[in-house]
Structures are given as structure tokens and as C-alpha cells.
Write an enzyme that holds these catalytic residues in place. Structure first.
Site, PDB file in Angstrom:
ATOM      1  N   SER A   1       0.823  -1.211   0.000  1.00  0.00           N
ATOM      2  CA  SER A   1       0.000   0.000   0.000  1.00  0.00           C
ATOM      3  C   SER A   1       0.860   1.266   0.000  1.00  0.00           C
ATOM      4  O   SER A   1       2.001   1.263   0.459  1.00  0.00           O
ATOM      5  CB  SER A   1      -0.911   0.025   1.225  1.00  0.00           C
ATOM      6  OG  SER A   1      -1.668  -1.160   1.316  1.00  0.00           O
TER       7      SER A   1
HETATM    8  N1  SAH Z   1      -0.405  -4.817   4.191  1.00  0.00           N
HETATM    9  C1  SAH Z   1       0.214  -5.180   2.932  1.00  0.00           C
HETATM   10  C2  SAH Z   1      -0.672  -4.879   1.758  1.00  0.00           C
HETATM   11  C3  SAH Z   1      -0.915  -6.102   0.952  1.00  0.00           C
HETATM   12  S1  SAH Z   1      -2.182  -6.034  -0.266  1.00  0.00           S
HETATM   13  C4  SAH Z   1       1.590  -4.531   2.828  1.00  0.00           C
HETATM   14  O1  SAH Z   1       1.955  -3.753   3.684  1.00  0.00           O
HETATM   15  O2  SAH Z   1       2.333  -4.877   1.897  1.00  0.00           O
HETATM   16  C5  SAH Z   1      -3.401  -7.084   0.448  1.00  0.00           C
HETATM   17  C6  SAH Z   1      -3.028  -8.526   0.667  1.00  0.00           C
HETATM   18  O3  SAH Z   1      -4.200  -9.173   1.156  1.00  0.00           O
HETATM   19  C7  SAH Z   1      -2.605  -9.312  -0.567  1.00  0.00           C
HETATM   20  O4  SAH Z   1      -1.320  -9.822  -0.376  1.00  0.00           O
HETATM   21  C8  SAH Z   1      -3.652 -10.440  -0.663  1.00  0.00           C
HETATM   22  O5  SAH Z   1      -3.099 -11.686  -1.078  1.00  0.00           O
HETATM   23  C9  SAH Z   1      -4.131 -10.524   0.762  1.00  0.00           C
HETATM   24  N2  SAH Z   1      -5.447 -11.139   0.969  1.00  0.00           N
HETATM   25  C10 SAH Z   1      -6.561 -11.045   0.214  1.00  0.00           C
HETATM   26  N3  SAH Z   1      -7.561 -11.754   0.779  1.00  0.00           N
HETATM   27  C11 SAH Z   1      -7.060 -12.292   1.931  1.00  0.00           C
HETATM   28  C12 SAH Z   1      -7.603 -13.131   2.956  1.00  0.00           C
HETATM   29  N4  SAH Z   1      -8.864 -13.568   2.938  1.00  0.00           N
HETATM   30  N5  SAH Z   1      -6.794 -13.487   3.980  1.00  0.00           N
HETATM   31  C13 SAH Z   1      -5.504 -13.067   4.040  1.00  0.00           C
HETATM   32  N6  SAH Z   1      -4.940 -12.288   3.097  1.00  0.00           N
HETATM   33  C14 SAH Z   1      -5.708 -11.907   2.058  1.00  0.00           C
END
Ligand code: SAH
Length: 218
Positions: free
Chosen positions: A65
């Protein structure tokens, strides 16, 4: 040239111009984001862009993000330090690291194995021994360690998952992007006021990758 390629000064500028100038005020959040080496959480070939004012690809179709969004969501948790926090969507592990600087313990869940493993490795290498990463469906929370003083979800959900609301401590906040559309959401903050009493606030429009899972999108 500075041994760290100027990352430290880029990090300080990011805190000043992307966060403080846009209204992020929490000293805990500003301090944490001034300390976490974001360049270690992005893919090697993206390192020079680590402090850009936007999201970046991290592989498997997912993104780290934008720094401002991480700050906004973390600030909305209203932490004082030392709390227990649940982080859904570990991705790169960056937000978990920022939370790890503030909270006492962070439990982070990622559904994509490749990302969960990579994030766990970076977090360990960076010395975050208070952050634990699990590979699984975060929409169901992590019941074993509840209740949480804060829960942060980094992917857009069709609705607020009940399982997450019920893993909040009384007085705790859940911050989650929610929208009927796949790509645009409202950032929602749910506060647990009492056992069965919740308050919901809308913090504005955001764009996140979809939350996939039992209480997310199918
Ligand atoms: N907080 C992260 C942002 C990652 S984007 C950072 O700092 O880099 C969001 C993430 O949520 C993705 O990697 C995606 O695979 C994950 N995601 C989507 N649905 C999910 C679920 N049900 N449980 C766990 N992770 C999930």
C-alpha cells in the site's frame, strides 16, 4: 554517497511531505514510519521506488500500500503502544512491521503462501520478533489470540466480516475497506463499544485489491 543509497533521507522526506503535511499527527505512527526500512519490503528491482507516493507491485498480482494509506489506517487504530493487533493481508509485511513498532504483539495473516513466506523472512531479518505470520484465510480472523485491541484489513471486503468484529476487545477498532464494487471502497472504522454494541464510521474513499475468502469475495 551514504551507505544506504539515501534511503534514510528519502524516508524522512516521505514522513514530512506524504504524511505530516497531509494531516497524519500521531507521534507513534510518524516515528514508526520513520524507522521501518520500506526498501527491504519491496522487490529488489523496485527498491529505488520504495518511497514513491503510491502503491507498488510485490508479485502474485498484489501490492504494497501507499505509505499515506498505511499511516492513515494505523492512525485510525488509535494505539497507545503495547497492544495486541491483528493484521489481515500481510502482503509484503510492511504494514505489519509498522504495527510491530507500536504494538506489543502483531498477528498477521496472508492467503498467498509465496507472499506469507517472503514477508515472514523479511520481518525476521529486520528483527521484528513480535510479529507472527500465518498463511490462511484472514476473513475468519485468528481466534486463538483474540480479543484484539486493533484489527486492520488491507484488502477490500463486500461487507464487514462478523468474525472480525467479534474478535475485537471492548474499545478496540477494526479498520477495513468495504464496498459493493471490486475496486473502490470506503474505509470503515468499527469500534466495539460493548459486547453487542458497535459504532461504524466512514473515513473516506480508498482503492484496495479484493479480500478473497469465506467472509470476503469468492
Ligand atoms: N499490508 C500489505 C498490503 C498487501 S495487499 C503490505 O503492507 O504490503 C493485500 C493482501 O491481502 C494481498 O497480499 C492479498 O493476497 C491478501 N489477501 C486477500 N484476501 C485475503 C484473505 N482472505 N486473507 C488473508 N490475506 C488476504
Amino acid at each position: 554517497m551514504n551507505r544506504d543509497n539515501g534511503f534514510e533521507s528519502q524516508r524522512a522526506s516521505m514522513v514530512d511531505y506524504q504524511l505530516r503535511a497531509r494531516g497524519i499527527e500521531s507521534p507513534l505512527v510518524l516515528d514508526a514510519m520513520g524507522r521501518v526500512a520500506r526498501e527491504h519490503f519491496v522487490p529488489k528491482r523496485m527498491r529505488e521506488c520504495a518511497y514513491d507516493d503510491g502503491p507498488l507491485p510485490i508479485g502474485a498480482g498484489q501490492t504494497i500500500s501507499q505509505p499515506y494509506i498505511v499511516a492513515l489506517m494505523t492512525e485510525a487504530l488509535d494505539l497507545e503502544g503495547g497492544e495486541k493487533v491483528l493484521d489481515i493481508g500481510t502482503g509484503s509485511g510492511y504494514a505489519a512491521a509498522v504495527l510491530g513498532c507500536i504494538a506489543g504483539a502483531v498477528f498477521s495473516i496472508e492467503r498467498i503462501r509465496e507472499l506469507a513466506d517472503r514477508a515472514a523472512g523479511v520481518l525476521a531479518a529486520e528483527g521484528f520478533d513480535n510479529v507472527e505470520v500465518l498463511c490462511g484465510d484472514g476473513t475468519m480472523g485468528w481466534p486463538e489470540h483474540q480479543p484484539y485491541d486493533g484489527i486492520i484489513v488491507a484488502a477490500g471486503a463486500p461487507a464487514v466480516p462478523d468474525s472480525l468484529k467479534h474478535q475485537l476487545a471492548i474499545g478496540g477498532h477494526l479498520v477495513i475497506p468495504v464496498g459493493s464494487e471490486y475496486s473502490v471502497q470506503s474505509l470503515i472504522r468499527v469500534t466495539r463499544l460493548a459486547e453487542d454494541e458497535f459504532r461504524t464510521e466512514d473515513l473516506g474513499s480508498v482503492r484496495f485489491v479484493p479480500l478473497l475468502g469465506e467472509q470476503g469475495w469468492s
